[in-house]
Design a protein around this motif. Structure first.
Motif, PDB file in Angstrom:
ATOM      1  N   LEU A 121       0.817  -1.210   0.000  1.00  0.00           N
ATOM      2  CA  LEU A 121       0.000   0.000   0.000  1.00  0.00           C
ATOM      3  C   LEU A 121       0.860   1.274   0.000  1.00  0.00           C
ATOM      4  CD1 LEU A 121      -3.027   0.697   0.107  1.00  0.00           C
ATOM      5  CD2 LEU A 121      -2.828   0.830   2.587  1.00  0.00           C
ATOM      6  N   MET A 163      -6.683   7.431   1.397  1.00  0.00           N
ATOM      7  CA  MET A 163      -6.655   6.245   0.528  1.00  0.00           C
ATOM      8  C   MET A 163      -6.075   5.021   1.237  1.00  0.00           C
ATOM      9  SD  MET A 163      -5.889   7.256  -3.368  1.00  0.00           S
ATOM     10  CE  MET A 163      -5.003   8.766  -3.378  1.00  0.00           C
ATOM     11  N   GLY A 196      -7.779   0.553   2.045  1.00  0.00           N
ATOM     12  CA  GLY A 196      -6.928  -0.551   1.571  1.00  0.00           C
ATOM     13  C   GLY A 196      -6.279  -1.346   2.686  1.00  0.00           C
ATOM     14  N   THR A 199      -8.890  -4.338   4.278  1.00  0.00           N
ATOM     15  CA  THR A 199      -9.692  -5.140   3.365  1.00  0.00           C
ATOM     16  C   THR A 199      -8.891  -6.257   2.680  1.00  0.00           C
ATOM     17  OG1 THR A 199      -9.274  -3.399   1.760  1.00  0.00           O
ATOM     18  CG2 THR A 199     -11.431  -3.392   2.808  1.00  0.00           C
ATOM     19  N   ALA A 231      -9.236 -10.320   2.930  1.00  0.00           N
ATOM     20  CA  ALA A 231      -9.565 -11.187   1.784  1.00  0.00           C
ATOM     21  C   ALA A 231      -8.571 -12.352   1.735  1.00  0.00           C
ATOM     22  CB  ALA A 231      -9.527 -10.379   0.487  1.00  0.00           C
ATOM     23  N   ILE A 273     -16.693  -5.545   3.144  1.00  0.00           N
ATOM     24  CA  ILE A 273     -17.509  -4.326   3.287  1.00  0.00           C
ATOM     25  C   ILE A 273     -18.937  -4.838   3.137  1.00  0.00           C
ATOM     26  CG2 ILE A 273     -18.057  -2.030   2.315  1.00  0.00           C
ATOM     27  CD1 ILE A 273     -15.147  -2.131   3.159  1.00  0.00           C
ATOM     28  N   VAL A 303     -23.067  -0.317   1.915  1.00  0.00           N
ATOM     29  CA  VAL A 303     -22.669   1.103   1.885  1.00  0.00           C
ATOM     30  C   VAL A 303     -23.891   1.989   2.147  1.00  0.00           C
ATOM     31  CG1 VAL A 303     -20.672   0.829   0.362  1.00  0.00           C
ATOM     32  CG2 VAL A 303     -22.912   1.251  -0.648  1.00  0.00           C
ATOM     33  N   ARG A 356     -26.061   5.573   1.644  1.00  0.00           N
ATOM     34  CA  ARG A 356     -26.309   6.685   0.729  1.00  0.00           C
ATOM     35  C   ARG A 356     -27.408   7.560   1.323  1.00  0.00           C
ATOM     36  NH1 ARG A 356     -22.273   5.151  -0.974  1.00  0.00           N
ATOM     37  NH2 ARG A 356     -21.698   4.511  -3.086  1.00  0.00           N
ATOM     38  N   PHE A 394     -24.821  -5.414   1.046  1.00  0.00           N
ATOM     39  CA  PHE A 394     -24.229  -6.373   0.098  1.00  0.00           C
ATOM     40  C   PHE A 394     -24.394  -7.796   0.609  1.00  0.00           C
ATOM     41  CE2 PHE A 394     -20.873  -2.937  -1.106  1.00  0.00           C
ATOM     42  CZ  PHE A 394     -21.851  -2.238  -1.785  1.00  0.00           C
ATOM     43  N   CYS A 407     -14.896   0.880  -6.160  1.00  0.00           N
ATOM     44  CA  CYS A 407     -13.584   0.905  -5.508  1.00  0.00           C
ATOM     45  C   CYS A 407     -12.442   1.020  -6.528  1.00  0.00           C
ATOM     46  CB  CYS A 407     -13.419  -0.381  -4.701  1.00  0.00           C
ATOM     47  SG  CYS A 407     -11.788  -0.556  -4.008  1.00  0.00           S
ATOM     48  N   LEU A 427      -6.037  -3.853  -8.016  1.00  0.00           N
ATOM     49  CA  LEU A 427      -4.875  -4.050  -7.142  1.00  0.00           C
ATOM     50  C   LEU A 427      -5.177  -5.156  -6.124  1.00  0.00           C
ATOM     51  CD1 LEU A 427      -2.073  -3.161  -6.010  1.00  0.00           C
ATOM     52  CD2 LEU A 427      -3.297  -1.558  -4.550  1.00  0.00           C
ATOM     53  N   SER A 428      -6.384  -5.119  -5.561  1.00  0.00           N
ATOM     54  CA  SER A 428      -6.738  -6.111  -4.544  1.00  0.00           C
ATOM     55  C   SER A 428      -6.724  -7.521  -5.117  1.00  0.00           C
ATOM     56  CB  SER A 428      -8.138  -5.849  -3.982  1.00  0.00           C
ATOM     57  OG  SER A 428      -8.259  -4.523  -3.608  1.00  0.00           O
TER      58      SER A 428
END
Ligand code: HEM
Length: 324
Positions: free
Chosen positions: A18, A128, A132, A135, A139, A200, A203, A205, A228, A271, A276-277
């Motif tokens: 990161l 940022m 990262g 998470t 994973a 996650i 989310v 809103r 989710f 995301c 990258l993840s």
């Protein structure tokens, strides 16, 4: 045989990636400073909102101040170095590079260019780091957890990755950026892990105006939680949703990012760390299954307030060469 805590080890690996990706910092004193201050800062992300000396929130905000100071100094040094550079700029090396270039490039005649203040850039870099930091290691950890309970999937994953390792050895070629996409079963394991892990879990809103969704009125100003986890664990979307079944993705498609699979969100706020993840988890799994064997000890997933392993997932690891 060595006992490792997967959740701790993966955090170390991903933090290094990161800070390298965001600000080009490699191993050394700066990295260790950033790691310890960031850990202190992040402990206060979910805490009682009392800001008095000694409280968690207070310590966390103080750590953020120290972090900002150091990151700002790094950004300033990079800006100076960039101004002195006369050579043509190649590809951006990291996020700081991207943000600095964006603020230093000359605007075209029809553009009014607004340069980004250094404080803004430093603040953004820290912002940022937050999404990262936990998470990706979670994973990785949960992939190890689910694979430990599914030897057939582990075997298939190992065979696919061993094949790539063998090809690389025979051809003498280095690994390339896109190799991970040539591992379809590995991608399916990652998709299935993300579906079940719900790192996650939803989310928030806020409705900016009255809105009607399928006959339900959401009044202006109301908050909506899009869950989710409810979608990923819905039997209508996934047969036997509580079963770890990477093979289901052979039909669905590994990279599917439709309304039934949104581990990385969607729309405008999708995301930016998605690729990258997936890349990081692929590389981690490749090295793990082609270099080691492991036995996972009993542990339990905790889902609240964030997804974690109760005992950080202890595993007993043996290098593969001991088996040969
Ligand atoms: C498995 C790993 C990850 C998962 C599951 C994940 C998940 C998510 C989700 C669901 C969102 C959307 C939030 C919303 O709509 O409100 C998001 C946003 C974001 N993620 Fe990730 N993320 C991961 C890794 C990363 C990494 C590695 C980075 C940075 C290097 C990152 C940076 C961000 C940023 C900056 C946003 C905010 C985007 C915006 O608001 O426009 N994420 N992530």
């Amino acid at each position: 045989m060595q006992v490792l805590l997967v959740q701790e080890e993966t955090k170390k690996i991903t933090f290094e990636v990161l800070v390298k990706v965001l600000m080009g910092v490699g191993p050394g004193e700066d990295l260790e400073f950033l790691r310890s201050e960031f850990e202190e800062f992040i402990k206060g992300l979910i805490c009682l909102p009392i800001k008095l000396p000694g409280t968690r929130l207070y310590k966390s905000l103080k750590a953020k101040e120290r972090l900002l100071k150091v990151v700002k100094k790094m950004v300033e040094e990079r800006k100076l170095a960039m101004e002195e550079e006369t050579d043509e700029k190649g590809m951006a090396k990291d996020a700081v590079d991207v943000l600095l270039r964006d603020s230093s490039e000359e605007p075209s005649s029809d553009q009014i260019k607004q340069s980004l203040p250094l404080d803004f850039i430093s603040g953004n870099i820290i912002e940022m780091m937050i999404p990262g930091e936990e998470t990706v290691p979670m994973a990785m950890t949960l992939a190890v957890k689910f694979l430990s309970g599914c030897p057939v999937a582990l075997q298939q994953l190992m065979e696919e990755n061993m094949e790539l390792k063998k090809q690389k050895k025979e051809s003498g070629e280095d690994y390339s950026w896109t190799d991970y996409l040539s591992l379809p079963f590995t991608q399916n394991v990652i998709s299935e892990t993300l579906r079940m892990a719900n790192i996650i879990n939803g989310v928030w809103r806020k409705a900016l105006k009255d809105i009607d969704i399928k006959g339900y009125l959401i009044p202006k100003g109301w908050c909506v939680l899009t869950s989710f986890i409810s979608v990923h664990m819905d039997e209508e979307n996934y047969r036997n949703p509580y079963l770890f079944e990477p093979w289901r993705w052979e039909k669905i498609g590994a990279a599917a990012n439709n309304n039934s699979f949104t581990p990385f969100g969607g729309g405008q706020r999708l995301c930016p760390g998605l690729e990258l993840s997936r890349l990081e988890v692929s590389i981690f799994l490749h090295h793990l299954v082609t270099t080691y064997r492991w036995v996972a000890q009993e542990d339990e997933i905790i889902y609240f307030p964030t997804v974690k392993m109760k005992k950080k997932l202890p595993i007993k690891v043996t290098p593969l060469c001991n088996y040969q």
